[in-house]
Design a protein around this motif. Structure first.
Motif, short mmCIF file in Angstrom:
data_model
loop_
_atom_site.label_atom_id
_atom_site.label_comp_id
_atom_site.label_asym_id
_atom_site.label_seq_id
_atom_site.Cartn_x
_atom_site.Cartn_y
_atom_site.Cartn_z
N ALA A 127 17.35 3.28 18.39
CA ALA A 127 16.69 1.98 18.52
C ALA A 127 16.47 1.34 17.15
N VAL A 128 16.07 2.16 16.17
CA VAL A 128 15.83 1.64 14.82
C VAL A 128 17.12 1.14 14.21
N LEU A 129 18.18 1.93 14.30
CA LEU A 129 19.46 1.53 13.70
C LEU A 129 20.00 0.27 14.37
N VAL A 146 10.09 0.29 17.01
CA VAL A 146 10.68 -1.00 16.67
C VAL A 146 9.75 -2.15 17.01
N GLU A 147 9.22 -2.14 18.21
CA GLU A 147 8.41 -3.26 18.68
C GLU A 147 7.08 -3.36 17.93
N LYS A 148 6.47 -2.23 17.65
CA LYS A 148 5.13 -2.25 17.06
C LYS A 148 5.15 -2.18 15.53
N ASN A 149 6.13 -1.48 14.96
CA ASN A 149 6.13 -1.25 13.51
C ASN A 149 7.10 -2.13 12.73
N PHE A 185 9.54 -8.23 10.21
CA PHE A 185 10.64 -9.18 10.14
C PHE A 185 10.18 -10.57 10.59
N GLN A 186 9.35 -10.60 11.63
CA GLN A 186 8.86 -11.89 12.10
C GLN A 186 7.96 -12.55 11.07
#
Length: 403
Positions: free
Chosen positions: A84-86, A114-117, A122-123
């Protein structure tokens, strides 16, 4: 006090209301239940060393690199979270080299949610107005952003630097190019350094600000490191009241004592005395940033071709900063050709011609003679500085010569 004034000047903005509840959680992604992992996908392996093969196949590491970087990941039994990270990093514009750089810095990024960290960081950067490629550059240079809480750390840090540098645009510009200055402690580093330069060195705040906007890394140094640079400048005889004092500190930050001494020896071989060297540095220390080879080539050209004495060069060190191939040599050849044809008396000093703007040089020495002496344009085209008949571009410094 400087700290109090800077704190007062901070602009408190609600940059990211969407991230008010965002927290950095350095937790394991996986469930101990093999069945649960299988239900959501990803490769499952009972082999505690399977991440070595994964890093080789998925990231392109060598076997030895993968063995090294897999050590913090020995607890993993599934590739679900690393996958998921990659996938997320690739979707954000990271190429293979960028991903390897990130993981080699801290392999535990593969354990992040990904969603939380990751996504909130990036946003956060996109909401500041950075493009996708800019965001990649910022994180490549400052991967610590991924470890920090958006609302509790990144936003306050942005506000501090924005108040110091005067604009958010400058902060973002340096974030894209520079490393780690953004994370310096305000209480332990920034404010003590500002107080030291102002109160102990007697440097006006506006002069510090000018250098700070161009070179924030200088004020981000450990206080003891900054004091050591001041000692070096004092030993050179640079007056603290000089406008060049802060620039000297910056140059010394980038030029080690060993490289400095190598340049002293080089210029001594050309005939500079110790006092001439110190005088040249006090007038413009930036020539010290050049590589030894580039400095040697420039001095040789000015002595052997232009005919300047070493002492004259020491009195005009700024001429050493201009590109040899794109500015100095072509302009010298143009003026020499005009003199050979009796079209120029040579009344204007070549040191002045070097610093002429591109437009002024063209209007004075090239365009009036382009019909009778078309070779002038040929000289400039050969140097890669002339395109067409009237377009002229010259570099202000030789980037390849700087190190």
């Amino acid at each position: 006090m400087a700290a109090a004034r800077l704190r007062t000047g901070l602009r408190r903005k609600s940059l990211l209301p969407l991230f008010e509840t965002c927290r950095l959680r350095d937790i394991l992604f996986f469930s101990s239940s093999v069945n649960a992992a299988a239900a959501v996908g990803g490769t499952i392996s009972p082999d505690p060393h399977f991440m070595v093969e994964y890093l080789v196949n998925s990231c392109g590491f060598s076997s030895s690199e993968a063995a090294k970087f897999s050590k913090p990941l020995v607890h993993l039994r599934s590739t679900k979270n690393p996958d998921a990270v990659l996938n997320f990093m690739r979707s954000q514009g990271f190429d293979g080299a960028g991903i390897r750089k990130l993981i080699s810095g801290d392999p535990r990024y593969l354990c992040y949610n990904v969603e939380k960290n990751l996504a909130p960081k990036f946003q956060f950067l996109r909401d500041l107005g950075l493009s996708e490629s800019d965001v990649v550059d910022v994180i490549r240079n400052n991967e610590e952003i991924l470890c920090r809480n958006v609302h509790r750390f990144l936003v306050p840090k942005l506000e501090i630097w924005e108040s110091l540098m005067g604009s958010r645009e400058l902060v973002l510009k340096h974030l894209k190019k520079s490393r780690r200055f953004f994370f310096s402690s305000a209480e332990k580093t920034l404010y003590p350094n500002l107080k030291f330069l102002r109160d102990e060195c007697g440097i006006p705040e506006e002069r510090v600000s000018v250098v700070l906007r161009s070179c924030p890394q200088l004020i981000s140094l450990k206080p003891e490191s900054l004091r050591a640079l001041v000692v070096r400048a004092d030993e050179l005889g640079m007056p603290r009241q000089s406008r060049m004092f802060m620039w000297t500190l910056y140059v010394f930050h980038n030029v080690s004592k060993e490289r400095f001494e190598a340049k002293v020896e080089l210029m001594r071989s050309f005939g500079w005395s110790e006092s001439e060297f110190s005088s040249a540095v006090r007038k413009n220390p930036n020539f010290l940033s050049m590589s030894l080879d580039m400095l040697r080539r420039k001095v040789v050209f000015f002595i052997n071709i232009v005919g300047y004495t070493p002492s004259f060069i020491a009195s005009q060190p700024t001429i050493l900063l201009y590109s040899l191939q794109k500015r100095v040599i072509p302009r010298f050849h143009v003026t020499e050709m005009l003199k050979s044809k009796g079209l120029w008396t040579g009344q204007c000093k070549f040191t002045s011609i070097i610093v002429f703007s591109d437009t002024k040089f063209m209007e004075t020495f090239v365009l009036p003679h382009k019909e009778n002496v078309p070779e002038l344009l040929d000289i400039l085209r050969a140097a890669g500085t002339c395109k067409g008949n009237d377009t002229f571009h010259l570099a202000s410094e030789d980037e390849k010569g700087l190190s």
